[in-house]
Write a protein that holds these residues in place. Structure first.
Motif, short mmCIF file in Angstrom:
data_model
loop_
_atom_site.label_atom_id
_atom_site.label_comp_id
_atom_site.label_asym_id
_atom_site.label_seq_id
_atom_site.Cartn_x
_atom_site.Cartn_y
_atom_site.Cartn_z
N ALA A 87 20.70 32.87 19.46
CA ALA A 87 20.06 31.66 18.89
C ALA A 87 20.85 31.21 17.66
O ALA A 87 21.52 32.02 17.00
N GLN A 88 20.77 29.93 17.37
CA GLN A 88 21.34 29.40 16.13
C GLN A 88 20.27 29.51 15.05
O GLN A 88 19.12 29.13 15.28
N VAL A 89 20.62 30.03 13.89
CA VAL A 89 19.65 30.16 12.79
C VAL A 89 20.26 29.52 11.55
O VAL A 89 21.39 29.83 11.19
N GLN A 90 19.51 28.63 10.91
CA GLN A 90 19.97 27.98 9.68
C GLN A 90 18.86 28.10 8.63
O GLN A 90 17.70 27.80 8.92
N GLU A 138 14.15 32.23 25.37
CA GLU A 138 14.29 33.69 25.29
C GLU A 138 15.00 34.09 23.99
O GLU A 138 14.61 35.05 23.32
N ALA A 139 16.05 33.33 23.64
CA ALA A 139 16.81 33.62 22.41
C ALA A 139 15.94 33.40 21.18
O ALA A 139 15.97 34.18 20.23
N ILE A 140 15.13 32.33 21.21
CA ILE A 140 14.24 32.01 20.07
C ILE A 140 13.22 33.13 19.86
O ILE A 140 12.98 33.56 18.74
N ILE A 141 12.65 33.64 20.97
CA ILE A 141 11.63 34.69 20.88
C ILE A 141 12.25 35.95 20.26
O ILE A 141 11.66 36.56 19.35
N GLN A 142 13.44 36.33 20.72
CA GLN A 142 14.12 37.52 20.15
C GLN A 142 14.41 37.32 18.67
O GLN A 142 14.26 38.24 17.85
N PHE A 195 4.54 32.36 20.15
CA PHE A 195 5.85 31.73 20.01
C PHE A 195 6.49 31.47 21.36
O PHE A 195 7.10 30.43 21.59
N ALA A 196 6.35 32.45 22.27
CA ALA A 196 6.92 32.28 23.61
C ALA A 196 6.30 31.06 24.29
O ALA A 196 7.01 30.22 24.88
N MET A 197 4.98 30.93 24.19
CA MET A 197 4.29 29.80 24.84
C MET A 197 4.73 28.46 24.23
O MET A 197 4.92 27.48 24.95
N ILE A 198 4.89 28.44 22.90
CA ILE A 198 5.33 27.20 22.24
C ILE A 198 6.76 26.86 22.66
O ILE A 198 7.06 25.72 22.99
N ALA A 199 7.65 27.87 22.66
CA ALA A 199 9.05 27.63 23.01
C ALA A 199 9.18 27.12 24.45
O ALA A 199 9.93 26.18 24.72
N TYR A 200 8.43 27.74 25.37
CA TYR A 200 8.50 27.29 26.78
C TYR A 200 7.88 25.91 26.95
O TYR A 200 8.35 25.12 27.78
N LYS A 201 6.84 25.60 26.17
CA LYS A 201 6.23 24.26 26.24
C LYS A 201 7.24 23.21 25.78
O LYS A 201 7.37 22.15 26.39
N ILE A 234 21.95 37.21 8.80
CA ILE A 234 21.80 36.01 9.64
C ILE A 234 22.87 35.99 10.74
O ILE A 234 22.61 35.58 11.87
N LYS A 235 24.06 36.53 10.41
CA LYS A 235 25.16 36.61 11.40
C LYS A 235 24.76 37.58 12.51
O LYS A 235 24.94 37.29 13.70
N GLU A 236 24.17 38.70 12.11
CA GLU A 236 23.74 39.71 13.09
C GLU A 236 22.66 39.12 14.01
O GLU A 236 22.68 39.34 15.22
N MET A 237 21.71 38.34 13.42
CA MET A 237 20.65 37.72 14.23
C MET A 237 21.24 36.74 15.23
O MET A 237 20.83 36.71 16.40
#
Length: 328
Positions: A131-134, A155-159, A74-80, A122-125
């Motif tokens: 990150a925004q989560v929907q 970084e936020a997406i990975i967490q 996921f980290a590699m995809i997000a950074y790409k 979802i609020k806690e995440m």
């Protein structure tokens, strides 16, 4: 080869599968030139990364492995994706960098746990990761899965993905899951002079597969005879009296746009010129065709059909003459 299970943070020692929904352009970025990018992602993360086959506008990317391998992938995809955004910005005047966005496909039975009671989870995440989560309100077509969209800095997406994985492991799916399968994209085909053409770039390439379908489509158009020198041919099943009749056509979804025109300009033009009422049915789920119902006198219907067929020919002619598209 089975991924090696490694003790990962949070004491998780399990193999997990996460599914992502991506557009064609995003998939191309992940695959890379001659598949080099995805190969490196597989090697460096230790996760299995599979991409669904098919000529679809959307593809499913499946990531399987121990949780730490999934987080690396996921980290590699997000950074790409962030790299792609930065590269695209160098050619645009935009100053604020848009966030990276990933779409997970999650069984609907697990979405309640992701949202939490009164939206608490979802609020806690959102608050803990930035990150925004929907979570989509509706299930994806012909499935029991929902899209979960995560956007923000890599970084936020990975967490956020780490937290989602924990929830999914703690709350397994209930009952059978019908996975979402993107529908194949049917290539737009236009008909001209007894031949079907597909559009590739700015050229129309002869296309044999759908020729019979388009040929039948053209054959059900009635020749229009504005001067009335011979007995006009009316669609089968209609009487030649000037009684209001109804005639139906089926047209591939791909071609409906050229009949409707921008903001309905073309279809309104055909209605006014023919004097016929023309109704285009809404797209039916799972169907690749749309129903057109033409109501009016046989002469009105004849003219409407002629104008619809002429519209196909005009579009085909435009695509078949590349020079007309390059000259101003």
């Amino acid at each position: 080869m089975e991924p090696i299970k490694v003790q990962s943070e949070g004491g998780l020692n399990v193999t997990l599968t996460i599914r992502l929904l991506m557009h064609g352009k995003e998939v191309g970025s992940i695959i890379g030139k001659k598949g080099e990018t995805v190969k490196k992602m597989r090697e460096d993360s230790g996760a299995r990364i599979n991409i669904s086959e098919g000529n679809c506008p959307e593809r499913i990317v499946t990531i399987t492995g121990p949780t730490d391998a999934i987080f690396k992938a996921f980290a590699m995809i997000a950074y790409k994706f962030e790299e792609d955004i930065i590269n695209s910005m160098s050619n645009s005047p935009a100053t604020s960098k848009p966030p990276v966005t990933l779409r997970l496909v999650v069984p609907a039975s697990q979405c309640g746990s992701l949202i939490g009671k009164g939206g608490s989870k979802i609020k806690e995440m959102r608050e803990s990761t930035g990150a925004q989560v929907q979570v989509a309100g509706d299930m994806l077509p012909n499935s029991t899965e929902r899209a979960v969209t995560i956007s923000g800095a890599p970084e936020a997406i990975i967490q956020c993905v780490k937290q989602i994985c924990v929830v999914m492991l703690e709350s397994p799916p209930k009952g059978a899951t019908i996975p979402y399968r993107p529908k194949p994209a049917s290539t737009p085909v236009i008909f001209s002079g007894g031949q079907g053409y597909t559009i590739q770039g700015q050229y129309a390439i002869p296309h044999p597969d759908q020729l019979s379908k388009l040929h039948q489509l053209a054959m059900q158009q009635t020749p229009f005879n504005p001067l009335g020198q011979t007995t006009p041919a009316f669609p089968a099943g209609l009487d030649a009296n000037n009684q209001a009749s109804t005639h139906e056509l089926t047209i591939p979804n791909d071609l409906i746009g050229c009949i409707i025109g921008r903001q309905g300009t073309k279809i309104n033009e055909i209605r006014q010129m023919s004097g016929a009422q023309i109704k285009i049915a809404n797209a039916m789920e799972g169907s690749s065709e749309r129903q057109i119902t033409i109501t009016g006198t046989p002469a009105n219907i004849s003219l409407a059909q002629y104008l619809i067929n002429a519209r196909f020919r005009d579009v085909a002619a435009m695509w078949n003459d590349p020079s007309s598209m390059t000259t101003s």
